[in-house]
Design a protein around this motif. Structure first.
Motif, PDB file in Angstrom:
ATOM      1  N   ARG A 161       0.828  -1.203   0.094  1.00  0.00           N
ATOM      2  CA  ARG A 161       0.042  -0.132  -0.160  1.00  0.00           C
ATOM      3  C   ARG A 161       0.754   1.282  -0.031  1.00  0.00           C
ATOM      4  O   ARG A 161       0.553   2.374  -0.579  1.00  0.00           O
ATOM      5  CB  ARG A 161      -1.127   0.046   1.034  1.00  0.00           C
ATOM      6  N   LYS A 162       2.094   1.158   0.804  1.00  0.00           N
ATOM      7  CA  LYS A 162       2.809   2.399   0.558  1.00  0.00           C
ATOM      8  C   LYS A 162       3.482   2.767  -0.779  1.00  0.00           C
ATOM      9  O   LYS A 162       3.951   3.802  -0.788  1.00  0.00           O
ATOM     10  CB  LYS A 162       4.165   2.232   1.649  1.00  0.00           C
ATOM     11  N   HIS A 163       3.538   1.702  -1.554  1.00  0.00           N
ATOM     12  CA  HIS A 163       4.191   1.860  -2.929  1.00  0.00           C
ATOM     13  C   HIS A 163       3.101   2.114  -4.171  1.00  0.00           C
ATOM     14  O   HIS A 163       3.584   2.739  -5.201  1.00  0.00           O
ATOM     15  CB  HIS A 163       4.799   0.589  -3.365  1.00  0.00           C
ATOM     16  N   LEU A 164       1.784   2.068  -3.816  1.00  0.00           N
ATOM     17  CA  LEU A 164       0.855   2.069  -4.709  1.00  0.00           C
ATOM     18  C   LEU A 164       0.719   3.436  -5.358  1.00  0.00           C
ATOM     19  O   LEU A 164       0.794   3.360  -6.554  1.00  0.00           O
ATOM     20  CB  LEU A 164      -0.443   2.006  -4.090  1.00  0.00           C
ATOM     21  N   LEU A 165       0.999   4.681  -4.705  1.00  0.00           N
ATOM     22  CA  LEU A 165       0.932   5.884  -5.368  1.00  0.00           C
ATOM     23  C   LEU A 165       2.041   6.042  -6.450  1.00  0.00           C
ATOM     24  O   LEU A 165       1.666   6.517  -7.516  1.00  0.00           O
ATOM     25  CB  LEU A 165       1.083   6.850  -4.285  1.00  0.00           C
ATOM     26  N   TYR A 166       3.222   5.650  -6.155  1.00  0.00           N
ATOM     27  CA  TYR A 166       4.222   5.493  -6.915  1.00  0.00           C
ATOM     28  C   TYR A 166       4.402   4.506  -8.213  1.00  0.00           C
ATOM     29  O   TYR A 166       4.907   4.941  -9.404  1.00  0.00           O
ATOM     30  CB  TYR A 166       5.539   5.272  -6.286  1.00  0.00           C
ATOM     31  N   VAL A 167       3.657   3.504  -8.156  1.00  0.00           N
ATOM     32  CA  VAL A 167       3.481   2.619  -9.223  1.00  0.00           C
ATOM     33  C   VAL A 167       2.393   2.723 -10.157  1.00  0.00           C
ATOM     34  O   VAL A 167       2.318   2.036 -11.197  1.00  0.00           O
ATOM     35  CB  VAL A 167       3.619   0.919  -8.831  1.00  0.00           C
ATOM     36  N   LEU A 168       1.303   3.416  -9.692  1.00  0.00           N
ATOM     37  CA  LEU A 168       0.262   3.511 -10.392  1.00  0.00           C
ATOM     38  C   LEU A 168       0.491   4.012 -11.916  1.00  0.00           C
ATOM     39  O   LEU A 168       1.394   4.759 -12.198  1.00  0.00           O
ATOM     40  CB  LEU A 168      -0.807   4.816  -9.980  1.00  0.00           C
ATOM     41  N   GLY A 169       0.100   3.390 -12.795  1.00  0.00           N
ATOM     42  CA  GLY A 169       0.221   3.478 -14.209  1.00  0.00           C
ATOM     43  C   GLY A 169       1.464   3.010 -14.810  1.00  0.00           C
ATOM     44  O   GLY A 169       1.773   3.189 -16.212  1.00  0.00           O
ATOM     45  N   ALA A 170       2.290   2.299 -13.952  1.00  0.00           N
ATOM     46  CA  ALA A 170       3.547   1.864 -14.679  1.00  0.00           C
ATOM     47  C   ALA A 170       3.237   0.593 -15.588  1.00  0.00           C
ATOM     48  O   ALA A 170       1.923  -0.239 -15.488  1.00  0.00           O
ATOM     49  CB  ALA A 170       4.112   1.166 -13.436  1.00  0.00           C
ATOM     50  N   GLU A 171       3.960   0.283 -16.731  1.00  0.00           N
ATOM     51  CA  GLU A 171       3.477  -0.846 -17.668  1.00  0.00           C
ATOM     52  C   GLU A 171       4.981  -1.783 -17.613  1.00  0.00           C
ATOM     53  O   GLU A 171       6.018  -1.162 -17.735  1.00  0.00           O
ATOM     54  CB  GLU A 171       3.587  -0.051 -19.021  1.00  0.00           C
ATOM     55  N   ILE A 172       4.541  -2.971 -17.304  1.00  0.00           N
ATOM     56  CA  ILE A 172       5.594  -3.905 -17.310  1.00  0.00           C
ATOM     57  C   ILE A 172       5.698  -4.733 -18.410  1.00  0.00           C
ATOM     58  O   ILE A 172       4.911  -4.871 -19.180  1.00  0.00           O
ATOM     59  CB  ILE A 172       5.107  -5.094 -16.229  1.00  0.00           C
ATOM     60  N   GLY A 173       7.112  -4.555 -19.041  1.00  0.00           N
ATOM     61  CA  GLY A 173       7.387  -4.971 -20.260  1.00  0.00           C
ATOM     62  C   GLY A 173       8.412  -6.255 -20.196  1.00  0.00           C
ATOM     63  O   GLY A 173       8.951  -6.465 -19.047  1.00  0.00           O
ATOM     64  N   TYR A 174       8.668  -6.867 -21.116  1.00  0.00           N
ATOM     65  CA  TYR A 174       9.916  -7.876 -21.231  1.00  0.00           C
ATOM     66  C   TYR A 174      10.493  -7.626 -22.667  1.00  0.00           C
ATOM     67  O   TYR A 174      10.072  -7.598 -23.719  1.00  0.00           O
ATOM     68  CB  TYR A 174       9.420  -9.195 -21.149  1.00  0.00           C
TER      69      TYR A 174
END
Length: 97
Positions: A71-84
């Motif tokens: 929950r503490k990281h949620l604001l920072y990772v919102l909208g991130a896109e995981i690729g490979y």
């Protein structure tokens, strides 16, 4: 309470790689991909790895992949896109407007 359907995106090539890795390594179903940040300020870096959810985590099903976010990281990772890409996973995120 705010409910998020997909706080992050998982590109098709990353999804397939994640599912293949989970299956080929016989990783139990209770595990998921933890997404977060490490450090802060200019020294922040992305945290990606397989883990079991804890009491301070939110768990999401994104494109069939179990995603775990503290929950503490949620604001920072919102909208991130995981690729490979060959060589490993990538994380792209537009800076806040």
């Amino acid at each position: 309470m705010l409910v998020l359907d997909n706080p992050v995106r998982v590109r098709p090539e990353a999804r397939q790689q994640l599912l293949d890795t989970l299956q080929s390594n016989k990783i139990p179903d209770e595990y998921g991909l933890r997404i977060g940040i490490r450090g802060g300020g200019c020294g922040a870096s992305w945290l990606l790895g397989f883990d079991i959810p804890g009491t301070s985590d939110e768990v999401y099903n994104v494109e069939g992949v179990r995603i775990i976010i503290d929950r503490k990281h949620l604001l920072y990772v919102l909208g991130a896109e995981i690729g490979y890409e060959p060589g490993g996973f990538t994380v792209d995120k537009d800076p806040p407007a």
